[in-house]
Design an enzyme around this catalytic site. Structure first.
Site, PDB file in Angstrom:
ATOM      1  N   GLN A 186       2.816  10.097   0.962  1.00  0.00           N
ATOM      2  CA  GLN A 186       4.119   9.429   1.085  1.00  0.00           C
ATOM      3  C   GLN A 186       5.050   9.758  -0.085  1.00  0.00           C
ATOM      4  O   GLN A 186       6.253   9.551   0.011  1.00  0.00           O
ATOM      5  CB  GLN A 186       3.951   7.908   1.194  1.00  0.00           C
ATOM      6  CG  GLN A 186       3.280   7.468   2.485  1.00  0.00           C
ATOM      7  CD  GLN A 186       3.154   5.963   2.555  1.00  0.00           C
ATOM      8  OE1 GLN A 186       2.226   5.389   2.015  1.00  0.00           O
ATOM      9  NE2 GLN A 186       4.106   5.299   3.197  1.00  0.00           N
TER      10      GLN A 186
ATOM     11  N   HIS B 116      -4.941   1.516   7.134  1.00  0.00           N
ATOM     12  CA  HIS B 116      -3.601   2.103   7.300  1.00  0.00           C
ATOM     13  C   HIS B 116      -3.391   3.223   6.268  1.00  0.00           C
ATOM     14  O   HIS B 116      -2.898   4.302   6.605  1.00  0.00           O
ATOM     15  CB  HIS B 116      -2.567   0.979   7.146  1.00  0.00           C
ATOM     16  CG  HIS B 116      -1.133   1.410   7.127  1.00  0.00           C
ATOM     17  ND1 HIS B 116      -0.198   0.918   8.008  1.00  0.00           N
ATOM     18  CD2 HIS B 116      -0.447   2.266   6.313  1.00  0.00           C
ATOM     19  CE1 HIS B 116       0.984   1.472   7.745  1.00  0.00           C
ATOM     20  NE2 HIS B 116       0.864   2.277   6.725  1.00  0.00           N
ATOM     21  N   GLU B 117      -3.778   2.955   5.015  1.00  0.00           N
ATOM     22  CA  GLU B 117      -3.558   3.953   3.955  1.00  0.00           C
ATOM     23  C   GLU B 117      -4.467   5.166   4.130  1.00  0.00           C
ATOM     24  O   GLU B 117      -4.033   6.305   3.930  1.00  0.00           O
ATOM     25  CB  GLU B 117      -3.746   3.323   2.569  1.00  0.00           C
ATOM     26  CG  GLU B 117      -2.809   2.151   2.248  1.00  0.00           C
ATOM     27  CD  GLU B 117      -1.350   2.440   2.542  1.00  0.00           C
ATOM     28  OE1 GLU B 117      -0.918   3.593   2.413  1.00  0.00           O
ATOM     29  OE2 GLU B 117      -0.625   1.501   2.924  1.00  0.00           O
TER      30      GLU B 117
ATOM     31  N   GLY C 163       0.830  -1.202   0.000  1.00  0.00           N
ATOM     32  CA  GLY C 163       0.000   0.000   0.000  1.00  0.00           C
ATOM     33  C   GLY C 163       0.860   1.247   0.000  1.00  0.00           C
ATOM     34  O   GLY C 163       1.996   1.224   0.485  1.00  0.00           O
TER      35      GLY C 163
ATOM     36  N   HIS D  92      -3.126   7.594   6.529  1.00  0.00           N
ATOM     37  CA  HIS D  92      -2.091   8.490   5.988  1.00  0.00           C
ATOM     38  C   HIS D  92      -2.707   9.797   5.491  1.00  0.00           C
ATOM     39  O   HIS D  92      -2.081  10.858   5.592  1.00  0.00           O
ATOM     40  CB  HIS D  92      -1.369   7.833   4.804  1.00  0.00           C
ATOM     41  CG  HIS D  92      -0.195   6.969   5.195  1.00  0.00           C
ATOM     42  ND1 HIS D  92       0.928   7.473   5.808  1.00  0.00           N
ATOM     43  CD2 HIS D  92       0.039   5.645   5.023  1.00  0.00           C
ATOM     44  CE1 HIS D  92       1.799   6.481   6.002  1.00  0.00           C
ATOM     45  NE2 HIS D  92       1.281   5.360   5.537  1.00  0.00           N
TER      46      HIS D  92
ATOM     47  N   CYS E  91       5.476   0.086   7.267  1.00  0.00           N
ATOM     48  CA  CYS E  91       5.126   1.245   6.437  1.00  0.00           C
ATOM     49  C   CYS E  91       6.341   1.611   5.595  1.00  0.00           C
ATOM     50  O   CYS E  91       7.460   1.628   6.113  1.00  0.00           O
ATOM     51  CB  CYS E  91       4.733   2.410   7.343  1.00  0.00           C
ATOM     52  SG  CYS E  91       4.271   3.892   6.446  1.00  0.00           S
ATOM     53  N   LEU E  92       6.109   1.905   4.318  1.00  0.00           N
ATOM     54  CA  LEU E  92       7.236   2.259   3.444  1.00  0.00           C
ATOM     55  C   LEU E  92       7.910   3.552   3.887  1.00  0.00           C
ATOM     56  O   LEU E  92       9.059   3.799   3.536  1.00  0.00           O
ATOM     57  CB  LEU E  92       6.766   2.374   1.987  1.00  0.00           C
ATOM     58  CG  LEU E  92       6.299   1.051   1.356  1.00  0.00           C
ATOM     59  CD1 LEU E  92       5.788   1.291  -0.056  1.00  0.00           C
ATOM     60  CD2 LEU E  92       7.417   0.017   1.349  1.00  0.00           C
TER      61      LEU E  92
HETATM   62 ZN    ZN Z   1       2.189   3.514   5.630  1.00  0.00          ZN
END
Ligand code: ZN
Length: 173
Positions: free
Chosen positions: A50, A137-138, A45, A141, A95-96
């Site tokens: 991000q 989660h996304e 995701g 963000h 998380c990236l």
């Molecule tokens: Zn994340």
């Protein structure tokens, strides 16, 4: 085109993102870039903030190719959780924007999400398991919320300190 992923702590990861008024070619190009960046990472995701774009758009694909599942790239514009189950689920999240850090987070097991697709059509679907965790989660963000915000302050601070060091090391390299 792959885009660089912002690493926590970054003020852009703490901001409320703007709703997308309508679809455009620029947004469709961003969607393609986000999927490419996500698959390349690799991740399941990615949210627009991000990659430094403060718009309410996310990309995800929680299909498990190892289990023979076919890829299912999903891009959601203005996604919104409209219903969630009382039953909850714990997943170890990452998380990236917070590389190599993982922690258990508890969230509703099932969520119903409404969004606009890349053709501007309204969509609605119920998600379960990993898909439900990932979509929540996304969407978090887009509201400037990270998975570490669910952890105890001490653990959160520990991870943040590691990220500060990581960024410093990367800047030096
Ligand atoms: Zn994340």
């Amino acid at each position: 085109m792959k885009r660089p992923i912002l690493i926590h702590p970054d003020p852009r990861l703490k901001k409320l993102c703007d709703p997308v008024p309508d679809m455009s070619d620029a947004l469709r190009a961003l969607a393609e870039d986000m999927l490419e960046t996500m698959y390349d990472a690799p991740g399941i995701g990615l949210a627009a903030p991000q990659v430094g774009v403060m718009s309410r758009m996310i990309a995800l694909d929680c299909a498990k190719p190892d289990n023979g599942e076919e890829a299912r790239p999903l891009v959601m514009v203005n996604p919104r959780v409209i219903a969630s189950s009382d039953e909850r689920n714990v997943y170890e999240e990452g998380c990236l924007s917070i590389p190599d850090q993982y922690a258990d987070v508890e969230r509703p097991k099932l969520v119903e999400v409404e969004w606009m697709d890349l053709d501007g059509a309204a969509r609605r679907e119920e998600f379960d398991g990993l898909w439900a965790t990932c979509v929540q989660h996304e969407i978090d963000h887009l509201d400037g919320k990270l998975f570490i915000d669910y952890l105890k302050p001490l653990k959160r601070q520990m991870i943040t300190r590691k990220m500060v060091k990581l960024k410093r090391d990367r800047a030096r390299a």
